[in-house]
Design an enzyme around this catalytic site. Structure first.
Site, PDB file in Angstrom:
ATOM      1  N   GLU A   1      36.669  20.778  76.299  1.00 44.12           N
ATOM      2  CA  GLU A   1      36.587  19.679  75.230  1.00 44.12           C
ATOM      3  C   GLU A   1      37.530  20.036  74.183  1.00 44.12           C
ATOM      4  OE1 GLU A   1      33.917  16.463  72.851  1.00 44.12           O
ATOM      5  OE2 GLU A   1      32.860  18.312  73.471  1.00 44.12           O
TER       6      GLU A   1
ATOM      7  N   LYS B   1      35.603   9.409  75.873  1.00 47.05           N
ATOM      8  CA  LYS B   1      34.339   9.453  75.651  1.00 47.05           C
ATOM      9  C   LYS B   1      33.824   8.417  75.210  1.00 47.05           C
ATOM     10  CE  LYS B   1      31.661  13.340  73.250  1.00 47.05           C
ATOM     11  NZ  LYS B   1      31.914  14.526  72.436  1.00 47.05           N
TER      12      LYS B   1
ATOM     13  N   CYS C   1      31.132  16.007  77.321  1.00 49.01           N
ATOM     14  CA  CYS C   1      29.798  16.562  76.399  1.00 49.01           C
ATOM     15  C   CYS C   1      28.780  15.535  76.128  1.00 49.01           C
ATOM     16  CB  CYS C   1      30.639  16.734  74.824  1.00 49.01           C
ATOM     17  SG  CYS C   1      29.761  17.975  73.734  1.00 49.01           S
TER      18      CYS C   1
END
Length: 283
Positions: free
Chosen positions: A42, A118, A161
């Site tokens: 990331e 995301k 994440c």
């Protein structure tokens, strides 16, 4: 069906060009090791910091970062999941500029097969330990991402994440046919030791798939200290490879047939009771 996967746990610094040079070097070494796909962390071109997200953000159309990854992917005939970068976009309706935390999957011809923005922004406040709000700078994506590579790699589900904490997302990706769930991530020294391994084992076990997390290594000079410990878990929920805090290239062999074998032995997906998975008011 066997695959060789490279986890590029690189040291991300405050210099875009040097970060990209490091990523290219690790991808080249991954290819030398026979990897079918190399995975970057990331925010691999950018320190994990709200102000740096603004400074490093790029439009897809003229992205120096993505052009570099496309070239190395094509020249070395290797799939690359470009962990994530701060992606800048102008919203046509309002002419507003937004920044997303976005991951891009390249095939071995350097073509972008798809991307994931995301969905769940990392907005946390752990008392006396860590405070961070991605929403101060970033906007959230709104699409589940499963990409068919049309190769022996098959379908890949992508989250980033914090997305891994939301089990609904992983189940949807598994039901859409993803056999590998990849989450480039940057857990910190509070959440990492507590939850990183547990979450990857849990999502693998929940869905009987391979789960992969790739993080930047720990850099104590950055404001945000990442946990490292890039990881691969198998469909039985076992850790088959995990890194340390240090910069390293992890090469992992997996066999996708393990998915079918595990699902035959314990048929979780087949035994779901969709007919009763609903809430009803009791009067």
């Amino acid at each position: 069906m066997k695959l060789k996967i490279a986890l590029c746990q690189m040291n991300v610094i405050d210099n875009k060009e040097k970060n990209i040079t490091k990523a290219i070097s690790m991808i080249k070494n991954a290819k030398k090791e026979g990897a079918d796909i190399a995975i970057l962390p990331e925010m691999f071109n950018c320190p994990y910091d709200n102000e740096k997200f603004k400074e490093y953000a790029e439009f897809v159309e003229d992205s120096y970062t993505l052009k570099s990854i496309a070239d190395i992917s094509k020249n070395n005939n290797i799939y690359v999941l470009a962990g994530s970068i701060p992606e800048k976009k102008i919203i046509n309706e309002t002419n507003e500029e937004k920044i997303y935390n976005t991951s891009f999957l390249f095939n071995d011809n350097g073509k972008i097969l798809g991307y994931h923005r995301k969905m769940h922004l990392f907005d946390i406040d752990v008392k006396d330990k860590i405070y961070f709000k991605e929403s101060d700078t970033l906007d959230h994506g709104d699409k589940v991402t499963v990409i068919d590579t049309e190769s022996k790699i098959g379908k890949i589900g992508i989250g980033i994440c914090y997305d891994i904490r939301f089990l609904e997302l992983s189940r949807i990706m598994a039901l859409e046919g993803a056999k590998i769930l990849i989450y480039p991530g940057a857990f910190n020294l509070t959440t990492g030791p507590a939850h990183w391994e547990l979450l990857f084992k849990s999502r693998a076990l929940d869905n009987q798939v391979f789960t992969i997390g790739v993080s930047p290594c720990l850099n104590e000079f950055n404001n945000y200290h990442t946990y490292g410990h890039s990881i691969v878990c198998n469909p039985w929920g076992e850790v088959i490879k995990q890194g340390s805090y240090e910069e390293e290239l992890l090469i992992v062999d997996i066999d996708l047939d393990e998915i079918y074998n595990t699902r035959e032995e314990i048929p979780i997906l087949k035994n779901r009771r969709e007919d009763i998975y609903k809430l009803e008011k009791v009067i």
